[in-house]
Design an enzyme around this catalytic site. Structure first.
Site, PDB file in Angstrom:
ATOM      1  N   LYS A  65     -10.170   5.228  -0.844  1.00 62.97           N
ATOM      2  CA  LYS A  65     -10.277   4.829   0.570  1.00 62.97           C
ATOM      3  C   LYS A  65      -8.993   5.301   1.254  1.00 62.97           C
ATOM      4  CE  LYS A  65      -9.382   2.356   3.616  1.00 62.97           C
ATOM      5  NZ  LYS A  65      -8.724   2.898   4.855  1.00 62.97           N
TER       6      LYS A  65
ATOM      7  N   GLU B 168       2.645  -0.100  -4.364  1.00 59.00           N
ATOM      8  CA  GLU B 168       3.834   0.597  -3.858  1.00 59.00           C
ATOM      9  C   GLU B 168       3.937   0.230  -2.394  1.00 59.00           C
ATOM     10  OE1 GLU B 168       5.475   2.045  -6.059  1.00 59.00           O
ATOM     11  OE2 GLU B 168       4.133   2.956  -7.529  1.00 59.00           O
TER      12      GLU B 168
ATOM     13  N   CYS C 296       8.560   6.121   2.723  1.00 52.31           N
ATOM     14  CA  CYS C 296       8.832   4.811   2.114  1.00 52.31           C
ATOM     15  C   CYS C 296      10.238   4.739   1.538  1.00 52.31           C
ATOM     16  CB  CYS C 296       7.799   4.505   1.042  1.00 52.31           C
ATOM     17  SG  CYS C 296       7.659   5.773  -0.215  1.00 52.31           S
TER      18      CYS C 296
ATOM     19  N   GLU D 267      11.546  -2.871   8.095  1.00 49.55           N
ATOM     20  CA  GLU D 267      11.166  -1.463   7.963  1.00 49.55           C
ATOM     21  C   GLU D 267      10.634  -0.951   9.299  1.00 49.55           C
ATOM     22  OE1 GLU D 267       7.568  -0.385   5.743  1.00 49.55           O
ATOM     23  OE2 GLU D 267       8.743   1.164   4.742  1.00 49.55           O
TER      24      GLU D 267
HETATM   25  P1  NAD Z   1      -1.068  -0.102   5.660  1.00 51.06           P
HETATM   26  O1  NAD Z   1      -0.729  -1.202   4.719  1.00 51.06           O
HETATM   27  O2  NAD Z   1      -1.342  -0.438   7.069  1.00 51.06           O
HETATM   28  O3  NAD Z   1      -2.366   0.666   5.153  1.00 51.06           O
HETATM   29  C1  NAD Z   1      -2.434   1.285   3.883  1.00 51.06           C
HETATM   30  C2  NAD Z   1      -3.883   1.382   3.453  1.00 51.06           C
HETATM   31  O4  NAD Z   1      -4.409   0.074   3.262  1.00 51.06           O
HETATM   32  C3  NAD Z   1      -4.808   2.046   4.474  1.00 51.06           C
HETATM   33  O5  NAD Z   1      -5.752   2.849   3.795  1.00 51.06           O
HETATM   34  C4  NAD Z   1      -5.486   0.872   5.121  1.00 51.06           C
HETATM   35  O6  NAD Z   1      -6.752   1.193   5.646  1.00 51.06           O
HETATM   36  C5  NAD Z   1      -5.622  -0.073   3.957  1.00 51.06           C
HETATM   37  N1  NAD Z   1      -5.777  -1.492   4.327  1.00 51.06           N
HETATM   38  C6  NAD Z   1      -5.302  -2.128   5.427  1.00 51.06           C
HETATM   39  N2  NAD Z   1      -5.656  -3.427   5.398  1.00 51.06           N
HETATM   40  C7  NAD Z   1      -6.353  -3.615   4.260  1.00 51.06           C
HETATM   41  C8  NAD Z   1      -6.987  -4.755   3.671  1.00 51.06           C
HETATM   42  N3  NAD Z   1      -6.963  -5.952   4.253  1.00 51.06           N
HETATM   43  N4  NAD Z   1      -7.616  -4.599   2.487  1.00 51.06           N
HETATM   44  C9  NAD Z   1      -7.640  -3.398   1.876  1.00 51.06           C
HETATM   45  N5  NAD Z   1      -7.071  -2.285   2.388  1.00 51.06           N
HETATM   46  C10 NAD Z   1      -6.433  -2.397   3.571  1.00 51.06           C
HETATM   47  O7  NAD Z   1       0.105   0.940   5.516  1.00 51.06           O
HETATM   48  P2  NAD Z   1       0.318   2.273   6.379  1.00 51.06           P
HETATM   49  O8  NAD Z   1       0.799   1.878   7.720  1.00 51.06           O
HETATM   50  O9  NAD Z   1      -0.883   3.143   6.235  1.00 51.06           O
HETATM   51  O10 NAD Z   1       1.494   2.995   5.563  1.00 51.06           O
HETATM   52  C11 NAD Z   1       2.843   2.784   5.808  1.00 51.06           C
HETATM   53  C12 NAD Z   1       3.432   1.827   4.783  1.00 51.06           C
HETATM   54  O11 NAD Z   1       3.260   2.350   3.471  1.00 51.06           O
HETATM   55  C13 NAD Z   1       4.926   1.636   4.939  1.00 51.06           C
HETATM   56  O12 NAD Z   1       5.242   0.279   4.777  1.00 51.06           O
HETATM   57  C14 NAD Z   1       5.512   2.446   3.780  1.00 51.06           C
HETATM   58  O13 NAD Z   1       6.781   2.042   3.327  1.00 51.06           O
HETATM   59  C15 NAD Z   1       4.472   2.262   2.740  1.00 51.06           C
HETATM   60  N6  NAD Z   1       4.571   3.307   1.731  1.00 51.06           N
HETATM   61  C16 NAD Z   1       5.056   2.994   0.490  1.00 51.06           C
HETATM   62  C17 NAD Z   1       5.180   3.965  -0.486  1.00 51.06           C
HETATM   63  C18 NAD Z   1       5.708   3.625  -1.840  1.00 51.06           C
HETATM   64  O14 NAD Z   1       5.511   4.406  -2.743  1.00 51.06           O
HETATM   65  N7  NAD Z   1       6.362   2.491  -2.029  1.00 51.06           N
HETATM   66  C19 NAD Z   1       4.800   5.280  -0.191  1.00 51.06           C
HETATM   67  C20 NAD Z   1       4.313   5.579   1.082  1.00 51.06           C
HETATM   68  C21 NAD Z   1       4.196   4.573   2.031  1.00 51.06           C
END
Ligand code: NAD
Length: 497
Positions: free
Chosen positions: A184, A259, A293, A391
């Protein structure tokens, strides 16, 4: 939308890919996708919900229970993974063009992504062929060995920053382990994920092994997390979403790998190679638009070099070239989405009330539309400031002075996150002892983030749960069954004899 801006061969609509076929949502629903330079909708994506996730999971389940994939020899799966890697590399230009268009990532930084994605498949192909499992001998009595098997149907949920590359991080070890998957992708940037089906088909991945469901997190993602027949969720995204998923996965007791977010410190001691530290800390927070991240978004600088560091850093930040993501001269492009742009801008406004603005702080001149932000530097940032603690995920950095090593450590650890840390010093002993005391999953000494795929990847505290990377990823996607073989009569109490 300026038309010369639109890549050729861009689809107008994208569908789910379930059991080897492109399909619309069961209820026909779609969502609009915009691109961040004009903020115009350019794509309609199928909006998956419970019914679509059910279909995808059923296909993945069938492929797992009845298909060849989980039963293939590691070498056979490795051959397919290597073919995937070869094909991914041939998509480099198209991928970079699409990724830049959809996410606003500068083209020069998008161009490496296919190579890195391909490398993930090659790496896990090598690893499953080379893998051995433990045997425990109890002389004359017992032999025990570990029988490894794939866990089942893997749910993979990914974010919008470097979407294709991050999807490959999960797809490669999941498929290498013999799992079947439902991916997804993030709803802000679903375009590049639509390259996977043809790549997997061409490489010979059997139908049902790879399934793709587009959709909103709270609908498609949520249905995947709560599904009875999904054995594990590998999630990358925000810490707040991670917490929600943790709770939502509890009733079905799934394995979770998370992550999450970061607010990583770069600690610069007075004895550091200052030229290298400045190059690296500028790159560390402004590359990938700061939507990274592991960004070193807090820079802690030892007092004797603080003024010089700040002067030189600010000069460089003011020079960073913001512009059209497609322009090869661009260093910082457009932020992914107007909602995210608004979030980053609001943090900049908060920062102006908390600390001293030394560079940027607004919209770059000449870029009146699109999700652009100037590379922004705040100095003398107190550790209580929200821009120090939270962040921002954009091209915004907080610089804070320190006087002693203990103070630097306190500042470094005084946030809820613990993903990465960077330490700059020419004192070898301090580099290790200080680095080891930082609460972070990954520490780089005198470098920004350059990672060998064998090393653990992941965060501590609010930055994640569990570590992937190398064999740890294979462990996450497989069960290790303990097989006990008796070599001699066992003493058995004779109950009821
Ligand atoms: P997000 O949490 O908004 O979304 C990530 C994914 O989760 C998307 O596909 C979204 O559709 C899905 N999602 C959202 N709500 C959900 C729910 N209730 N149930 C299941 N899935 C759901 O994050 P984002 O804004 O897309 O990405 C940015 C974040 O990701 C930042 O906090 C960044 O630090 C983090 N990040 C971490 C790493 C790492 O390796 N630690 C790497 C890249 C990004």
């Amino acid at each position: 939308m300026t038309h010369q801006h639109v890549p050729q061969n861009l689809p107008k609509r994208i569908q789910h890919f379930i059991d080897g076929e492109f399909v619309d949502s069961v209820d026909g629903a779609t969502f609009d996708v915009l691109e961040p330079v004009s903020n115009q909708n350019y794509l309609e994506a199928a909006a998956g919900k419970q019914a679509d996730v059910d279909r995808a999971v059923a296909a993945a389940r069938r492929a797992f229970d009845e298909g060849p994939w989980p039963r293939m020899l590691p070498r056979e799966r490795a051959r397919v993974l290597n073919r995937i890697a070869d094909i991914v590399e041939t998509r480099n230009e198209r991928l970079a063009e699409w990724e830049t268009f959809d996410s606003g990532l500068p083209i020069t930084q998008a161009l490496g992504q296919a190579k890195r994605a391909a490398e993930n498949f090659r790496f896990f192909a090598d690893l499953i062929v080379a893998q051995s499992d433990d045997v425990y001998q109890v002389p004359g009595k017992q032999v025990n060995y570990v029988h490894r098997k794939p866990k089942g149907v893997a749910g993979l949920i990914t974010p919008w920053n470097t979407p294709f590359m991050l999807e490959s991080w999960k797809l490669a070890p999941a498929l290498a382990s013999g799992c079947t998957v439902v991916l997804k992708p993030a709803e802000f940037t679903p375009l590049s994920a639509s390259l996977w089906p043809e790549i997997f088909r061409e490489a010979g991945v059997p139908d049902g092994v790879f399934n793709l469901v587009h959709g909103i997190g709270e609908e498609a993602g949520d249905a995947l997390v709560k599904h009875e027949d999904v054995q594990l969720i590998s999630f990358t995204g925000e810490s707040a979403t991670g917490k929600l998923i943790f709770a939502n996965a509890a009733p079905t007791l799934k394995a979770l790998s998370m992550e999450l977010g970061g607010k990583s410190p770069a600690v610069v001691f007075a004895d550091a190679d200052l030229d290298a530290a400045i190059d690296s800390t500028v790159f560390g927070v402004f590359s990938l638009n700061g939507e990274r991240c592991t960004a070193g978004s807090r820079i802690l600088v030892e007092r004797p070099i603080y003024d010089e560091f700040v002067r030189r850093y600010v000069e460089r930040a003011k020079n960073v070239k913001v512009g059209d993501p497609r322009d090869p001269a661009t260093e910082v492009g457009a932020l992914v989405h107007p909602e995210h742009h608004e979030k980053v801008v609001s943090y900049i406004e908060i920062g102006k009330t908390e600390a001293t603005l030394a560079a940027g702080g607004g919209r770059p001149k000449g870029l009146e539309t699109g999700n652009y932000v100037e590379p922004t530097v705040f100095i003398d940032v107190p550790p209580t400031a929200r821009i120090f603690q939270e962040e921002i995920f954009g091209p915004v950095v907080a610089i804070t002075p320190f006087d002693t090593e203990e103070e630097a450590l306190r500042l470094a650890n005084d946030v809820k996150y613990g993903l990465a840390a960077y330490v700059w010093t020419s004192n070898l002993e301090r580099a290790h002892t200080f680095g080891q005391r930082i609460e972070a999953g990954m520490v780089w000494l005198n470098s920004h983030n350059v990672r060998d795929l064998r090393t653990p990847f992941g965060g501590v505290k609010a930055s994640g749960l569990g570590h992937e990377g190398g064999y740890r990823s294979l462990d996450f996607y497989s069960d290790q069954q303990a097989m006990h073989i008796t070599l001699a009569p066992v003493h058995t109490p004779k109950f009821g004899a």
